[in-house]
Motif scaffolding. Sequence first.
Motif, PDB file in Angstrom:
ATOM      1  N   VAL A 172       0.823  -1.273  -0.007  1.00 30.18           N
ATOM      2  CA  VAL A 172      -0.003   0.180   0.017  1.00 30.18           C
ATOM      3  C   VAL A 172       0.759   1.439  -0.170  1.00 30.18           C
ATOM      4  N   ALA A 173       1.880   1.252   0.637  1.00 28.32           N
ATOM      5  CA  ALA A 173       2.641   2.400   1.016  1.00 28.32           C
ATOM      6  C   ALA A 173       3.489   2.725  -0.389  1.00 28.32           C
ATOM      7  N   ALA A 174       3.915   1.776  -1.156  1.00 28.95           N
ATOM      8  CA  ALA A 174       4.633   1.771  -2.472  1.00 28.95           C
ATOM      9  C   ALA A 174       3.929   2.387  -3.202  1.00 28.95           C
ATOM     10  N   ALA A 175       2.598   2.030  -3.258  1.00 28.67           N
ATOM     11  CA  ALA A 175       1.655   2.284  -4.332  1.00 28.67           C
ATOM     12  C   ALA A 175       1.003   3.784  -4.225  1.00 28.67           C
ATOM     13  N   LEU A 176       0.987   3.963  -2.897  1.00 29.47           N
ATOM     14  CA  LEU A 176       0.380   5.504  -2.672  1.00 29.47           C
ATOM     15  C   LEU A 176       1.631   6.645  -2.788  1.00 29.47           C
ATOM     16  N   ILE A 177       2.673   5.949  -2.589  1.00 28.95           N
ATOM     17  CA  ILE A 177       4.100   6.945  -2.990  1.00 28.95           C
ATOM     18  C   ILE A 177       4.001   6.992  -4.335  1.00 28.95           C
ATOM     19  N   ASN A 178       3.875   6.143  -5.125  1.00 31.37           N
ATOM     20  CA  ASN A 178       3.790   6.241  -6.721  1.00 31.37           C
ATOM     21  C   ASN A 178       2.769   7.169  -6.940  1.00 31.37           C
ATOM     22  N   ILE A 179       1.628   7.128  -6.480  1.00 32.26           N
ATOM     23  CA  ILE A 179       0.369   8.078  -6.742  1.00 32.26           C
ATOM     24  C   ILE A 179       1.093   9.617  -6.527  1.00 32.26           C
ATOM     25  N   ALA A 180       1.359   9.627  -5.253  1.00 35.85           N
ATOM     26  CA  ALA A 180       2.080  10.970  -4.831  1.00 35.85           C
ATOM     27  C   ALA A 180       2.992  11.497  -5.884  1.00 35.85           C
ATOM     28  N   GLY A 181       3.957  10.482  -6.401  1.00 37.84           N
ATOM     29  CA  GLY A 181       5.011  10.983  -7.148  1.00 37.84           C
ATOM     30  C   GLY A 181       4.412  11.679  -8.663  1.00 37.84           C
ATOM     31  N   VAL A 182       3.373  11.052  -9.087  1.00 35.35           N
ATOM     32  CA  VAL A 182       2.790  11.543 -10.058  1.00 35.35           C
ATOM     33  C   VAL A 182       2.473  13.014 -10.086  1.00 35.35           C
ATOM     34  N   PHE A 183       2.048  13.301  -9.162  1.00 31.84           N
ATOM     35  CA  PHE A 183       1.628  14.729  -8.806  1.00 31.84           C
ATOM     36  C   PHE A 183       2.967  15.652  -8.043  1.00 31.84           C
ATOM     37  N   VAL A 184       3.759  15.126  -7.258  1.00 32.90           N
ATOM     38  CA  VAL A 184       4.947  15.782  -6.563  1.00 32.90           C
ATOM     39  C   VAL A 184       6.165  15.898  -7.392  1.00 32.90           C
ATOM     40  N   THR A 185       6.645  14.766  -8.097  1.00 26.63           N
ATOM     41  CA  THR A 185       7.881  14.975  -8.712  1.00 26.63           C
ATOM     42  C   THR A 185       8.325  16.074  -9.425  1.00 26.63           C
ATOM     43  N   ALA A 186       7.554  16.339 -10.475  1.00 27.40           N
ATOM     44  CA  ALA A 186       7.819  17.533 -11.466  1.00 27.40           C
ATOM     45  C   ALA A 186       7.762  18.776 -10.849  1.00 27.40           C
ATOM     46  N   PRO A 187       6.731  19.175 -10.210  1.00 29.79           N
ATOM     47  CA  PRO A 187       6.814  20.504  -9.194  1.00 29.79           C
ATOM     48  C   PRO A 187       7.935  20.572  -8.255  1.00 29.79           C
ATOM     49  N   LEU A 188       8.188  19.633  -7.494  1.00 25.40           N
ATOM     50  CA  LEU A 188       9.217  19.480  -6.568  1.00 25.40           C
ATOM     51  C   LEU A 188      10.799  19.735  -7.388  1.00 25.40           C
ATOM     52  N   PHE A 189      10.663  19.041  -8.420  1.00 21.68           N
ATOM     53  CA  PHE A 189      11.898  19.061  -9.147  1.00 21.68           C
ATOM     54  C   PHE A 189      12.099  20.612  -9.956  1.00 21.68           C
ATOM     55  N   ALA A 190      11.066  21.194 -10.211  1.00 22.47           N
ATOM     56  CA  ALA A 190      10.975  22.703 -10.378  1.00 22.47           C
ATOM     57  C   ALA A 190      11.442  23.328  -9.164  1.00 22.47           C
ATOM     58  N   VAL A 191      10.847  23.392  -8.224  1.00 22.90           N
ATOM     59  CA  VAL A 191      10.953  24.020  -7.230  1.00 22.90           C
ATOM     60  C   VAL A 191      12.577  24.239  -6.631  1.00 22.90           C
ATOM     61  N   MET A 192      13.098  23.020  -6.848  1.00 22.99           N
ATOM     62  CA  MET A 192      14.547  22.895  -6.239  1.00 22.99           C
ATOM     63  C   MET A 192      15.665  23.169  -7.267  1.00 22.99           C
ATOM     64  N   GLY A 193      14.960  23.662  -8.393  1.00 24.72           N
ATOM     65  CA  GLY A 193      15.995  24.303  -9.447  1.00 24.72           C
ATOM     66  C   GLY A 193      15.885  23.512 -10.742  1.00 24.72           C
ATOM     67  N   GLY A 194      15.614  22.552 -10.922  1.00 22.27           N
ATOM     68  CA  GLY A 194      15.727  21.486 -11.969  1.00 22.27           C
ATOM     69  C   GLY A 194      15.253  22.296 -13.229  1.00 22.27           C
ATOM     70  N   PHE A 195      14.215  22.859 -13.353  1.00 22.78           N
ATOM     71  CA  PHE A 195      13.894  23.249 -14.444  1.00 22.78           C
ATOM     72  C   PHE A 195      14.665  24.573 -15.048  1.00 22.78           C
ATOM     73  N   GLY A 196      15.097  25.534 -14.088  1.00 22.78           N
ATOM     74  CA  GLY A 196      15.949  26.494 -14.241  1.00 22.78           C
ATOM     75  C   GLY A 196      17.274  26.163 -14.922  1.00 22.78           C
ATOM     76  N   THR A 197      17.712  25.327 -14.036  1.00 17.52           N
ATOM     77  CA  THR A 197      19.151  24.576 -14.657  1.00 17.52           C
ATOM     78  C   THR A 197      19.152  23.923 -16.087  1.00 17.52           C
ATOM     79  N   ALA A 198      18.029  23.203 -16.185  1.00 20.32           N
ATOM     80  CA  ALA A 198      18.063  22.544 -17.588  1.00 20.32           C
ATOM     81  C   ALA A 198      17.244  23.370 -18.548  1.00 20.32           C
ATOM     82  N   GLU A 199      16.938  24.562 -18.355  1.00 21.79           N
ATOM     83  CA  GLU A 199      16.233  25.530 -19.157  1.00 21.79           C
ATOM     84  C   GLU A 199      15.172  24.773 -19.991  1.00 21.79           C
ATOM     85  N   ILE A 200      14.256  24.144 -18.933  1.00 23.04           N
ATOM     86  CA  ILE A 200      13.288  23.635 -19.981  1.00 23.04           C
ATOM     87  C   ILE A 200      11.813  24.349 -19.422  1.00 23.04           C
ATOM     88  N   GLY A 201      10.867  24.420 -20.189  1.00 22.72           N
ATOM     89  CA  GLY A 201       9.823  25.183 -19.892  1.00 22.72           C
ATOM     90  C   GLY A 201       8.631  24.262 -19.010  1.00 22.72           C
TER      91      GLY A 201
END
Length: 321
Positions: A133-162
């Motif tokens: 259950v935990a692994a499944a829920l973490i994967n659900i969260a990851g669909v919503f969290v990973t991209a915004p978190l990556f952006a907030v931590m500087g990934g988008f700016g560094t990689a120059e992606i929109g």
Amino acid sequence: MAIPILSRIDPMVRLLVVAIALATICPAVGEGREVVEVVSNFAIFALFALNGLRLPRGEVLHGVRHGRFLVPLLVWCFGAMALTGLGLSRVGAGHLPQELAIGLLFLGTLASTVQSATAYSSLAGGNVARSVVAAALINIAGVFVTAPLFAVMGGFGTAEIGIGGLGKILALLVVPFVLGQALQGVGRSWVQAHPALVSTMDRLAIAIAVYVAFSGAVERGIWTTLEAGQWAILLGLLLAFLAIGFGGSWLFSGLFRLDRPTRISFMFAGAHKSVVSGAPIALILFPPASAGLVMAPLLAYHLLQLVVSAPLASRLSHSRR
């Protein structure tokens, strides 16, 4: 003699090796790449729709109630591990190509695996029900969290992606998952009746994504431009990531006075990182020429986590007797 040896290797690892080898020998370029990208997008959509069909809504709601286990695990996966990825990416920034350094940050923001974390938790004597259950829920969260978190931590700016990458995440990951959840009454029985076919579809979707991304990396000269010393630095950073992932998650779970089986489940879920969600997200957020290099730390980490998990699970299993 080779067949028994190969049969003991994780099927996902075998498929990833084939995808990388194929991209190295025959990379998708030009118009061919455009065609393969369309196929990959369709496969990713189908993959996340199947994930939505597979996980019963009742289990999701039941798992949420285990807050004492789940909340610290979410904090570890998307907090501590993301910060670890950020720190290691900054260490590597002065020694590695930009995309590889970004890949370390990307690795830190990803969700845990489902199958391997659960399997090794079971072998080690962990709480299997909570692992699933935990692994499944973490994967659900990851669909919503990973991209915004990556952006907030500087990934988008560094990689120059929109920011348009977030729209593609919504269209190819979130929408099919929600659609799968909504259609469980119609399609879940089919998924349960064809587990082997569904598993094959999962693996093929990831293999296609890896092939597309790594074709771009090969075109960029990943095998010729990186020096042996750079590969050694990347390996060292990934080993540090593994040590923090496994050791840190075990120590962190101890702060919450969880029982031993639950701590074992926490450790494997907290240390593992998922190619299943990572490969599609990387291919969506980055152009193929960059995605392959960004994904390289994840692919190497995925292999290393399996190498570490097998003897660790065996040792934990024997120590409880």
